[in-house]
Design a protein around this motif. Structure first.
Motif, mmCIF file in Angstrom:
data_model
loop_
_atom_site.group_PDB
_atom_site.id
_atom_site.type_symbol
_atom_site.label_atom_id
_atom_site.label_comp_id
_atom_site.label_asym_id
_atom_site.label_seq_id
_atom_site.Cartn_x
_atom_site.Cartn_y
_atom_site.Cartn_z
ATOM 1 N N MET A 1 71.175 34.642 1.738
ATOM 2 C CA MET A 1 69.911 34.255 0.674
ATOM 3 C C MET A 1 70.460 33.515 -0.070
ATOM 4 N N TYR A 2 69.521 32.543 -0.611
ATOM 5 C CA TYR A 2 69.750 31.540 -1.660
ATOM 6 C C TYR A 2 68.502 30.972 -2.445
ATOM 7 N N ALA A 3 68.690 30.578 -3.358
ATOM 8 C CA ALA A 3 67.458 30.252 -4.443
ATOM 9 C C ALA A 3 67.701 28.884 -5.267
ATOM 10 N N ILE A 4 66.902 28.240 -5.488
ATOM 11 C CA ILE A 4 66.898 26.929 -6.321
ATOM 12 C C ILE A 4 66.406 27.357 -7.435
ATOM 13 N N PHE A 5 66.968 27.332 -8.839
ATOM 14 C CA PHE A 5 66.190 27.643 -10.045
ATOM 15 C C PHE A 5 66.729 26.626 -11.041
ATOM 16 N N GLU A 6 65.705 26.583 -12.092
ATOM 17 C CA GLU A 6 65.810 25.708 -13.167
ATOM 18 C C GLU A 6 66.216 26.206 -14.329
ATOM 19 N N TYR A 7 67.111 25.542 -15.269
ATOM 20 C CA TYR A 7 67.784 26.270 -16.424
ATOM 21 C C TYR A 7 68.215 25.134 -17.346
ATOM 22 N N LYS A 8 67.774 25.395 -18.258
ATOM 23 C CA LYS A 8 67.808 24.264 -19.339
ATOM 24 C C LYS A 8 67.570 22.600 -18.892
ATOM 25 N N GLY A 9 66.563 22.572 -18.146
ATOM 26 C CA GLY A 9 66.227 21.131 -17.541
ATOM 27 C C GLY A 9 66.812 20.789 -16.448
ATOM 28 N N LYS A 10 67.694 21.535 -15.751
ATOM 29 C CA LYS A 10 68.339 20.992 -14.447
ATOM 30 C C LYS A 10 68.144 22.116 -13.335
ATOM 31 N N GLN A 11 68.429 21.577 -12.309
ATOM 32 C CA GLN A 11 68.233 22.669 -11.242
ATOM 33 C C GLN A 11 69.452 22.816 -10.435
ATOM 34 N N TYR A 12 69.722 24.113 -10.184
ATOM 35 C CA TYR A 12 70.981 24.702 -9.412
ATOM 36 C C TYR A 12 70.583 25.399 -8.283
ATOM 37 N N LYS A 13 71.596 25.541 -7.391
ATOM 38 C CA LYS A 13 71.433 26.259 -6.253
ATOM 39 C C LYS A 13 72.221 27.278 -6.403
ATOM 40 N N ALA A 14 71.698 28.576 -6.243
ATOM 41 C CA ALA A 14 72.272 29.999 -6.428
ATOM 42 C C ALA A 14 72.256 30.747 -5.099
ATOM 43 N N ASP A 43 65.346 33.381 2.409
ATOM 44 C CA ASP A 43 65.993 34.707 2.681
ATOM 45 C C ASP A 43 66.151 34.575 4.362
ATOM 46 N N GLY A 44 67.108 33.781 4.708
ATOM 47 C CA GLY A 44 67.244 33.261 6.069
ATOM 48 C C GLY A 44 66.283 32.611 6.862
ATOM 49 N N ASP A 45 65.200 33.364 7.257
ATOM 50 C CA ASP A 45 64.109 32.742 8.158
ATOM 51 C C ASP A 45 62.881 32.628 7.414
ATOM 52 N N LYS A 46 62.577 33.331 6.284
ATOM 53 C CA LYS A 46 61.351 32.868 5.421
ATOM 54 C C LYS A 46 61.829 32.307 4.084
ATOM 55 N N ILE A 47 60.970 31.306 3.900
ATOM 56 C CA ILE A 47 61.474 30.398 2.696
ATOM 57 C C ILE A 47 59.960 30.548 1.831
#
Length: 104
Positions: A1-14, A43-47
């Motif tokens: 499982m991974y997520a793309i989030f925005e923090y202080k104007g920049k995007q990160y992969k978590a 989440d694996g197969d679901k985006i």
């Protein structure tokens, strides 16, 4: 499982237990931060893609350390004008560890 989030104007992969270097937060070591500006969760197969953010999704991170990057040196010079400057700059960063990714 991974997520793309925005923090202080920049995007990160978590991903769970990943160490991410973000701009200085000003928080002390050990503090937990909830980030709800999640752009994408897989989440694996679901985006799940948000418009612009995924509703109910959040990423919880814990501050590990605040530090300064190595010095970047800048040299300005103009030929035949007797102009030269030598400038240094150190950017401040925070290492955060991803503790949890929640998808509602």
């Amino acid at each position: 499982m991974y997520a793309i989030f925005e923090y202080k104007g920049k995007q990160y992969k978590a991903e769970k237990d990943a160490l991410i270097q973000v701009d200085k937060t000003g928080e002390e070591k050990g503090k937990k931060i909830d980030i709800d500006s999640v752009l994408l969760v897989s989440d694996g197969d679901k985006i799940s893609v948000g418009t612009p953010y995924v509703k109910g999704a959040k990423v919880t991170v814990e501050v590990e350390e605040n530090f300064r990057d190595k010095k970047v040196l800048v040299f300005k010079y103009k030929a035949k004008k007797d102009y030269h400057r030598f400038i240094g700059h150190r950017e401040e960063y925070t290492n955060v560890r991803v503790k949890d990714i929640v998808l509602a």
